[in-house]
Enzyme design. Sequence first.
Site, short mmCIF file in Angstrom:
data_model
loop_
_atom_site.label_atom_id
_atom_site.label_comp_id
_atom_site.label_asym_id
_atom_site.label_seq_id
_atom_site.Cartn_x
_atom_site.Cartn_y
_atom_site.Cartn_z
N CYS A 110 0.95 -1.04 -0.20
CA CYS A 110 0.06 0.09 0.07
C CYS A 110 0.94 1.29 -0.04
O CYS A 110 1.44 1.52 1.02
CB CYS A 110 -0.99 0.23 1.33
N CYS A 113 -0.41 4.21 2.70
CA CYS A 113 -0.52 3.90 4.01
C CYS A 113 -0.27 2.41 4.42
O CYS A 113 1.05 1.99 3.98
CB CYS A 113 -1.85 4.36 4.77
N SER A 114 -1.48 1.77 4.79
CA SER A 114 -0.84 0.22 5.07
C SER A 114 -2.24 -0.65 4.96
O SER A 114 -2.24 -1.39 5.77
CB SER A 114 -0.47 0.28 6.59
N CYS A 115 -2.94 -0.30 3.89
CA CYS A 115 -4.14 -1.18 3.52
C CYS A 115 -3.72 -2.57 3.46
O CYS A 115 -2.71 -2.83 2.70
CB CYS A 115 -4.92 -0.45 2.26
CO LIG Z 1 -3.32 2.42 2.66
#
Ligand SMILES: [Co+2]
Length: 208
Positions: A110, A113-115
């Site tokens: 991602c 961010c951190s999906c």
């Molecule tokens: Co994300």
Amino acid sequence: MSDSTEHFAPPSARSPEELAARVKAMESILVEKGIISADAIDYMSSVYENEVGPQVGAKVVARAWTDPEFKARLLQDASSACREMGATGLEGDEMIALENTDQVHNLVVCTLCSCYPWPVLGLPPNWYKSPSYRARAVREPRGVMAEFGYTPAPEVEVRVWDSSSELRYFVLPGRPNDTDGLTEGELAELVTRDSLIGVSVPRTPSEA
Ligand SMILES: [Co+2]
């Protein structure tokens, strides 16, 4: 590697104690303001720490390796196929399974961010959230994979997929060789978190 400042492997500068203190502080504020109850926080943490994790994704993959009809449903609509196996919940409404083949290797990131597909993988590891992984997975995916001990053959096409809050990807890795006699449960033990993200591939029976 020429640019050592871009190295993502070392954990972030914050110590676990520091992180824990920051999380506690945020939790207190949320509870104080009545946004969430302490019980709800404890419950969610325990579910995602103990029950939902890569072992769920590993079961999904092992089933796909042994049940061609399930595999077809998984590639058609991953969220619904995962629901069949009880893998459902937060951050999993729109999941897509990417099939690795002899010609194509898939890698998930991602960049924003951190999906991450929580229902099949649990919470993302720290390195997945690091700015260097997010940048380098796109720029030099083979270099990143090499650090995880995996080197795809030069003729294999590496495809990098950018997860978002609307669409979360995970990898359906190829079944390792010499696994003909293994049960679904034994196959699941070969499937690692890293192979579901695509930075690596499943273990072989001799590695497991
Ligand atoms: Co994300």
